[in-house]
Design an enzyme around this catalytic site. Structure first.
Site, PDB file in Angstrom:
ATOM      1  N   ASN A   1     -11.011  -2.272  -5.424  1.00 37.51           N
ATOM      2  CA  ASN A   1     -10.215  -1.382  -6.283  1.00 37.51           C
ATOM      3  C   ASN A   1     -10.869  -1.154  -7.650  1.00 37.51           C
ATOM      4  O   ASN A   1     -10.519  -0.202  -8.361  1.00 37.51           O
ATOM      5  CB  ASN A   1      -8.788  -1.915  -6.476  1.00 37.51           C
ATOM      6  CG  ASN A   1      -7.915  -1.795  -5.239  1.00 37.51           C
ATOM      7  OD1 ASN A   1      -7.034  -2.610  -5.007  1.00 37.51           O
ATOM      8  ND2 ASN A   1      -8.136  -0.771  -4.411  1.00 37.51           N
TER       9      ASN A   1
ATOM     10  N   ASP B   1       0.829  -1.215   0.000  1.00 36.40           N
ATOM     11  CA  ASP B   1       0.000   0.000   0.000  1.00 36.40           C
ATOM     12  C   ASP B   1       0.863   1.264   0.000  1.00 36.40           C
ATOM     13  O   ASP B   1       1.971   1.268   0.521  1.00 36.40           O
ATOM     14  CB  ASP B   1      -0.921  -0.030   1.230  1.00 36.40           C
ATOM     15  CG  ASP B   1      -2.113   0.897   1.083  1.00 36.40           C
ATOM     16  OD1 ASP B   1      -2.337   1.423  -0.026  1.00 36.40           O
ATOM     17  OD2 ASP B   1      -2.824   1.102   2.084  1.00 36.40           O
TER      18      ASP B   1
HETATM   19  C1  IPE Z   1      -5.582  -2.681  -0.283  1.00 31.54           C
HETATM   20  O1  IPE Z   1      -5.180  -1.368  -0.466  1.00 31.54           O
HETATM   21  C2  IPE Z   1      -5.562  -3.405  -1.588  1.00 31.54           C
HETATM   22  C3  IPE Z   1      -4.239  -3.580  -2.196  1.00 31.54           C
HETATM   23  C4  IPE Z   1      -3.095  -3.296  -1.654  1.00 31.54           C
HETATM   24  C5  IPE Z   1      -4.246  -4.162  -3.505  1.00 31.54           C
HETATM   25  P1  IPE Z   1      -6.251  -0.183  -0.618  1.00 31.54           P
HETATM   26  O2  IPE Z   1      -5.461   1.056  -0.718  1.00 31.54           O
HETATM   27  O3  IPE Z   1      -7.190  -0.498  -1.711  1.00 31.54           O
HETATM   28  O4  IPE Z   1      -7.024  -0.290   0.763  1.00 31.54           O
HETATM   29  P2  IPE Z   1      -7.933   0.772   1.532  1.00 31.54           P
HETATM   30  O5  IPE Z   1      -8.979   1.213   0.572  1.00 31.54           O
HETATM   31  O6  IPE Z   1      -7.054   1.898   1.934  1.00 31.54           O
HETATM   32  O7  IPE Z   1      -8.469   0.026   2.694  1.00 31.54           O
HETATM   33  C1  IPE Z   2      -1.499   0.284  -3.423  1.00 30.77           C
HETATM   34  O1  IPE Z   2      -1.295   1.664  -3.413  1.00 30.77           O
HETATM   35  C2  IPE Z   2      -1.781  -0.258  -4.796  1.00 30.77           C
HETATM   36  C3  IPE Z   2      -3.167  -0.666  -5.022  1.00 30.77           C
HETATM   37  C4  IPE Z   2      -4.117  -0.670  -4.144  1.00 30.77           C
HETATM   38  C5  IPE Z   2      -3.521  -1.113  -6.363  1.00 30.77           C
HETATM   39  P1  IPE Z   2      -2.503   2.695  -3.425  1.00 30.77           P
HETATM   40  O2  IPE Z   2      -2.859   2.974  -4.839  1.00 30.77           O
HETATM   41  O3  IPE Z   2      -3.615   2.211  -2.586  1.00 30.77           O
HETATM   42  O4  IPE Z   2      -1.823   3.964  -2.784  1.00 30.77           O
HETATM   43  P2  IPE Z   2      -2.462   4.966  -1.709  1.00 30.77           P
HETATM   44  O5  IPE Z   2      -2.968   4.129  -0.576  1.00 30.77           O
HETATM   45  O6  IPE Z   2      -3.551   5.707  -2.403  1.00 30.77           O
HETATM   46  O7  IPE Z   2      -1.323   5.834  -1.313  1.00 30.77           O
HETATM   47 MG    MG Z   3      -4.038   2.414  -0.624  1.00 33.26          MG
END
Ligand code: IPE
Ligand code: IPE
Ligand code: MG
Length: 246
Positions: free
Chosen positions: A69, A21
């Site tokens: 997502n 993340d």
């Molecule tokens: C969790 O991250 C899913 C992945 C790392 C693929 P998100 O960024 O989607 O999670 P939330 O929405 O902050 O809980």
């Molecule tokens: C994790 O990084 C990747 C996916 C969930 C696909 P994020 O895209 O969630 O990055 P933040 O949490 O917005 O910084």
């Molecule tokens: Mg994230």
């Protein structure tokens, strides 16, 4: 001295699961678009995969794209899917070199055809590799996974293939996407968020958790070692007393 020397290779997590993340925030901090964060996140994926294989971790599961997502802006979803295809093409050599088998979990039918095709190809080409199993969680949601398992089991009961009395934890386990994987020993989540976000709810029943503020594109081998060292300091009691464990 590298933290590597502090790791006891006889006490590695058999199954490490990582919630990668913070790509978006990493890019934003640099005044760049979110896609730039995702691209740089792939470098951390490679470093982590290779480091885990070198250490001797048998199962690594990476949360790459959740069912939730899909609700992100269309352009971001498209970018992530394109990145997935190019990474799979590019990293086949890395998997082969390190004797790693690719596996995937999630509602794969929802993925664009191009991703499905590339994924199947790499899975097929690496199926005889034995050093480590790398599982990508793609279009993955744990509640959906459990719901699917319940439906499949109900269907078998309805058709008299199994009886209700025989349903136990192992039967449920066998109907999850992860049926070939052991329970998770350690969950790592980057970016300072302290939540599970619908990841492997059944499989983490007795997992240890490690949270770090490091954003995923900044995650290095040393950060991985820190997580494993923290894991190795813990006493996993599984409901028993400390005396029983020793
Ligand atoms: C969790 O991250 C899913 C992945 C790392 C693929 P998100 O960024 O989607 O999670 P939330 O929405 O902050 O809980
Ligand atoms: C994790 O990084 C990747 C996916 C969930 C696909 P994020 O895209 O969630 O990055 P933040 O949490 O917005 O910084
Ligand atoms: Mg994230």
């Amino acid at each position: 001295m590298s933290l590597l020397n502090k790791i006891n290779t006889d006490n590695l997590p058999t199954h490490l699961a990582i919630i990668m993340d913070g790509n978006g925030r990493w890019a934003k901090q640099k005044g760049m678009l979110r896609a730039f964060g995702h691209e740089n996140g792939t470098k951390s994926v490679r470093t982590t995969v290779e480091a885990c294989a070198r250490l001797g971790i048998k199962n690594l599961t990476l949360y790459a794209f959740s069912t939730e997502n899909w609700n992100r802006p269309k352009l971001e979803v498209e970018t992530l899917m394109k990145l997935l295809i190019s990474s799979l093409k590019k990293e086949l050599a890395t998997l082969e070199k390190n004797d790693i088998k690719l596996n995937s979990i999630g509602n794969l039918d929802h993925l664009p055809k191009g991703v499905q095709k590339e994924l199947q190809e790499v899975i097929e080409k690496t199926k005889n590799n034995t050093r480590m199993t790398l599982t990508l969680a793609l279009s993955y949601g744990s509640r959906e996974e459990i719901l699917n398992a319940v439906k499949k089991i109900s269907d078998k009961v309805k058709n008299n293939i199994i009886s209700i009395d025989t349903i136990d934890e192992s039967i449920l386990n066998n109907h999850l996407y992860t049926h070939d994987l052991p329970d998770v020993d350690l969950v790592v989540r980057t970016s300072g968020e302290h939540r599970i976000s619908n990841f492997l709810l059944w499989q983490i029943a007795y997992a240890e958790f490690y949270f770090t503020d490091v954003l995923w594109p900044d995650f290095t081998e040393e950060h991985l070692y820190e997580a494993i060292i923290s894991y190795q300091k813990r006493e996993r009691r599984f409901g028993k007393t400390s005396e029983q464990i020793q």
